[in-house]
Write a protein that holds these residues in place. Sequence first.
Motif, PDB file in Angstrom:
ATOM      1  N   ALA A  69       2.805 -10.070 -12.502  1.00  0.00           N
ATOM      2  CA  ALA A  69       4.083  -9.400 -12.659  1.00  0.00           C
ATOM      3  C   ALA A  69       3.774  -7.925 -12.540  1.00  0.00           C
ATOM      4  CB  ALA A  69       4.650  -9.704 -14.037  1.00  0.00           C
ATOM      5  N   VAL A  70       4.626  -7.166 -11.978  1.00  0.00           N
ATOM      6  CA  VAL A  70       4.208  -5.840 -11.584  1.00  0.00           C
ATOM      7  C   VAL A  70       5.142  -4.729 -12.052  1.00  0.00           C
ATOM      8  CG1 VAL A  70       2.786  -6.459  -9.650  1.00  0.00           C
ATOM      9  CG2 VAL A  70       5.258  -6.388  -9.360  1.00  0.00           C
ATOM     10  N   PRO A  71       5.216  -4.531 -13.344  1.00  0.00           N
ATOM     11  CA  PRO A  71       6.034  -3.415 -13.783  1.00  0.00           C
ATOM     12  C   PRO A  71       5.395  -2.068 -13.473  1.00  0.00           C
ATOM     13  CG  PRO A  71       4.945  -4.425 -15.666  1.00  0.00           C
ATOM     14  CD  PRO A  71       4.629  -5.259 -14.476  1.00  0.00           C
ATOM     15  N   SER A  72       4.090  -2.035 -13.443  1.00  0.00           N
ATOM     16  CA  SER A  72       3.435  -0.770 -13.122  1.00  0.00           C
ATOM     17  C   SER A  72       2.093  -1.063 -12.510  1.00  0.00           C
ATOM     18  CB  SER A  72       3.249   0.075 -14.382  1.00  0.00           C
ATOM     19  OG  SER A  72       2.333  -0.560 -15.232  1.00  0.00           O
ATOM     20  N   ASP A 127       2.148   0.326  -3.025  1.00  0.00           N
ATOM     21  CA  ASP A 127       2.906   1.501  -3.424  1.00  0.00           C
ATOM     22  C   ASP A 127       2.830   1.643  -4.946  1.00  0.00           C
ATOM     23  OD1 ASP A 127       4.703   3.476  -3.961  1.00  0.00           O
ATOM     24  OD2 ASP A 127       6.227   2.733  -2.568  1.00  0.00           O
ATOM     25  N   PRO A 128       2.107   2.636  -5.449  1.00  0.00           N
ATOM     26  CA  PRO A 128       1.969   2.749  -6.910  1.00  0.00           C
ATOM     27  C   PRO A 128       3.267   3.167  -7.580  1.00  0.00           C
ATOM     28  CG  PRO A 128       0.969   4.644  -5.841  1.00  0.00           C
ATOM     29  CD  PRO A 128       1.424   3.724  -4.736  1.00  0.00           C
ATOM     30  N   ARG A 129       4.254   3.592  -6.780  1.00  0.00           N
ATOM     31  CA  ARG A 129       5.511   4.060  -7.365  1.00  0.00           C
ATOM     32  C   ARG A 129       6.390   2.911  -7.822  1.00  0.00           C
ATOM     33  NH1 ARG A 129       6.430   7.607  -2.117  1.00  0.00           N
ATOM     34  NH2 ARG A 129       5.822   5.550  -1.349  1.00  0.00           N
ATOM     35  N   ASP A 130       6.257   1.758  -7.151  1.00  0.00           N
ATOM     36  CA  ASP A 130       7.041   0.604  -7.620  1.00  0.00           C
ATOM     37  C   ASP A 130       6.147  -0.554  -8.042  1.00  0.00           C
ATOM     38  OD1 ASP A 130       6.221  -0.708  -5.315  1.00  0.00           O
ATOM     39  OD2 ASP A 130       8.142  -0.606  -4.322  1.00  0.00           O
ATOM     40  N   GLY A 131       4.856  -0.430  -7.755  1.00  0.00           N
ATOM     41  CA  GLY A 131       3.901  -1.444  -8.189  1.00  0.00           C
ATOM     42  C   GLY A 131       4.067  -2.792  -7.523  1.00  0.00           C
ATOM     43  N   GLY A 132       4.809  -2.872  -6.427  1.00  0.00           N
ATOM     44  CA  GLY A 132       4.993  -4.186  -5.823  1.00  0.00           C
ATOM     45  C   GLY A 132       5.147  -4.211  -4.322  1.00  0.00           C
ATOM     46  N   THR A 133       5.260  -3.053  -3.700  1.00  0.00           N
ATOM     47  CA  THR A 133       5.447  -3.029  -2.248  1.00  0.00           C
ATOM     48  C   THR A 133       4.111  -2.803  -1.560  1.00  0.00           C
ATOM     49  OG1 THR A 133       7.675  -2.150  -2.467  1.00  0.00           O
ATOM     50  CG2 THR A 133       6.609  -1.846  -0.341  1.00  0.00           C
ATOM     51  N   LEU A 134       3.842  -3.622  -0.554  1.00  0.00           N
ATOM     52  CA  LEU A 134       2.626  -3.467   0.236  1.00  0.00           C
ATOM     53  C   LEU A 134       2.993  -2.981   1.624  1.00  0.00           C
ATOM     54  CD1 LEU A 134       0.878  -6.880  -0.544  1.00  0.00           C
ATOM     55  CD2 LEU A 134       0.370  -4.673  -1.597  1.00  0.00           C
ATOM     56  N   LEU A 135       2.212  -2.067   2.144  1.00  0.00           N
ATOM     57  CA  LEU A 135       2.306  -1.702   3.555  1.00  0.00           C
ATOM     58  C   LEU A 135       0.967  -2.010   4.217  1.00  0.00           C
ATOM     59  CD1 LEU A 135       5.111  -0.469   3.298  1.00  0.00           C
ATOM     60  CD2 LEU A 135       4.281   1.547   4.476  1.00  0.00           C
ATOM     61  N   PRO A 189       5.574  10.795  -5.937  1.00  0.00           N
ATOM     62  CA  PRO A 189       6.465   9.978  -6.783  1.00  0.00           C
ATOM     63  C   PRO A 189       7.924  10.427  -6.778  1.00  0.00           C
ATOM     64  CG  PRO A 189       4.424  10.444  -7.923  1.00  0.00           C
ATOM     65  CD  PRO A 189       4.385  11.246  -6.665  1.00  0.00           C
ATOM     66  N   SER A 190       8.156  11.704  -6.497  1.00  0.00           N
ATOM     67  CA  SER A 190       9.542  12.168  -6.460  1.00  0.00           C
ATOM     68  C   SER A 190      10.234  11.793  -5.146  1.00  0.00           C
ATOM     69  CB  SER A 190       9.586  13.689  -6.642  1.00  0.00           C
ATOM     70  OG  SER A 190       8.979  14.325  -5.529  1.00  0.00           O
ATOM     71  N   GLN A 191       9.481  11.188  -4.228  1.00  0.00           N
ATOM     72  CA  GLN A 191      10.033  10.801  -2.921  1.00  0.00           C
ATOM     73  C   GLN A 191       9.720   9.320  -2.693  1.00  0.00           C
ATOM     74  OE1 GLN A 191       7.694  13.613  -0.615  1.00  0.00           O
ATOM     75  NE2 GLN A 191       9.382  15.086  -0.588  1.00  0.00           N
ATOM     76  N   PRO A 192      10.448   8.439  -3.357  1.00  0.00           N
ATOM     77  CA  PRO A 192      10.026   7.034  -3.438  1.00  0.00           C
ATOM     78  C   PRO A 192       9.921   6.279  -2.108  1.00  0.00           C
ATOM     79  CG  PRO A 192      12.173   7.396  -4.487  1.00  0.00           C
ATOM     80  CD  PRO A 192      11.632   8.740  -4.154  1.00  0.00           C
ATOM     81  N   ASP A 193      10.630   6.658  -1.086  1.00  0.00           N
ATOM     82  CA  ASP A 193      10.550   5.907   0.169  1.00  0.00           C
ATOM     83  C   ASP A 193       9.712   6.607   1.234  1.00  0.00           C
ATOM     84  OD1 ASP A 193      12.029   3.658  -0.594  1.00  0.00           O
ATOM     85  OD2 ASP A 193      13.896   4.783  -0.365  1.00  0.00           O
TER      86      ASP A 193
END
Lengths: 477, 86
Positions: A41-44, A146-154, A208-212
Amino acid sequence: MAKRKGAAKGKKAKKAGGPAKDGRAAKGNATPMADNAIQPAVPSAATAAQGAKPAKPAKPAKAAKPSKAAKPSKAAKPGKAGKAPRAVKKTAAAGAKRRRRGKPRTVLLVGTRKGAFILRSDPARKRWAVDGPHFLGSIVHHLVLDPRDGGTLLMAARTGHLGPTVFRSSDWGKTWKEAAQPPAFPKVPEGEKGKVVDHVFWLTPGHPSQPDVWYAGTSPHGLFRTTDGGATWSGMHGFNDHPMLQRWVGESGGTPDGPKLHSILVDPRDPLHLYLGMSGGGIFESTDEGSTWKPLNRGVAADFLPEPNPEYGHDPHCVILHPEMPDRMYHQNHCGIYRLDRPGDVWERIGNNMPREVGDIGFPIVAHPRDPDMIWVFPMDGTEVWPRTSPGGRPAVYRSKDGGRSWKRQDSGLPKGQGWFTVKRQSFAADAGDPVGVYFGTTGGTLWASTNEGKRWQPIKEATYLPHIYSVTAVTL
Amino acid sequence: MKVFIPSPLHSYTGGRSIVEGEGRSLTELLTFLDGRYPGVRFRIVDEQDQVRPHIRFFVDGEMAPTIRTPIAPGAEVHIICALSGG
């Protein structure tokens, strides 16, 4: 906090390449999770390689605002163990406490010449569940969380026949979606010769202030950016069309596997402040979010060039900044190991302190996620024809605890002879555990792990026979 | 027209090795295919409109030198991943 779930038993991942009217979802051969996989589970997430959470997300700054990085850092005193700013330390301590409470696990994201693998550890980091291969047969240069959402991989991928692209997954690799507009140079008028992206080599999550926002580095040298999480990518005009770019990188074809733009670094205090490295080009800095760039190579040797102290044209292999003390930088170069404490602009060759018989040539360099003075390198043979293998066939990691003033050989568990390891610049990583876990992958396809900061190494037995390893990223969940 | 799709591109066509295409040239056909199977064009033709090094197009059995090659009505188009090593 990580949570152990039942595995995806009987739950098949969406079949890869299912009839796709829109054509983009779940392409490639994404595989179902292994039955015994530990699914996080990836809250962070904290990732040392990509930078842990910054202490203080910087406010989106105005374009003209001078970089905060220009201010001297109290902590960054050359040659002296530095102290991280208080706010940063507090956050790190809280994060470590949280991770200890939650029995953290490490996830390794592994790119190989024949696909991608995701390894999940048990809390002791002794047993690993291997999920993959994803996109079997594809050349995966980089796989990054992506460490900003802890769940997205690129993932940056291509195949021997097909052109380069970027895939995104928001469910830990069960399904992948291809970029609608992958990184590509502009089309030139008929009759002119335009640049062509051979492969996407490097991926860096934005501030982190630019999440996408993400950045991508390509071969040949190109810098690209997305503001929609990886769906569409645009060239960064300030770099790709810089009037000096051709002079920075020269006319040659670059390194044997193609010239690379790599080590795209975002100052965690300031989204406008960027660094990048170019093999056969040097290190460059921007303080206006990539609109303008200047070389940052003073003090770096370039003994392959006729001019011993050029302004650019150097060959950095891997550049890092410490996420909790971003004025502390290190880099492993074709010509040595260096440290730089900003706002200084002269690199110090800390590799001069390595044993002479080992030298200070290599590709990767890794920092301890909480201690800016602790780094690891993996020396390789850079003599004569550049074998790029462990010196003398005796592989070893070297660790410094004092910012490079002294080094300790760490080879316990590694072969004592006839071990001709090659470790690429993206294939060395540290997790955020306590003690820190350190990992490297060889071009021979073996993942090695140390759960005690390099004191003892062992191969990850579940991942001893992978394909040629291109990249390893460690994430603590 | 019938378009023969090599296996590395089957993930785009839902596993189909033959698909229907439209267009009076390879350029038009590629635009049509990319509309139906987004992303497929860039995998086989680069940003300068050059066919990637190990890809070949055959129109009615003849190798097409460029993507501007015209296609006659009812022609068959093969997209080939060239053998380029062992």
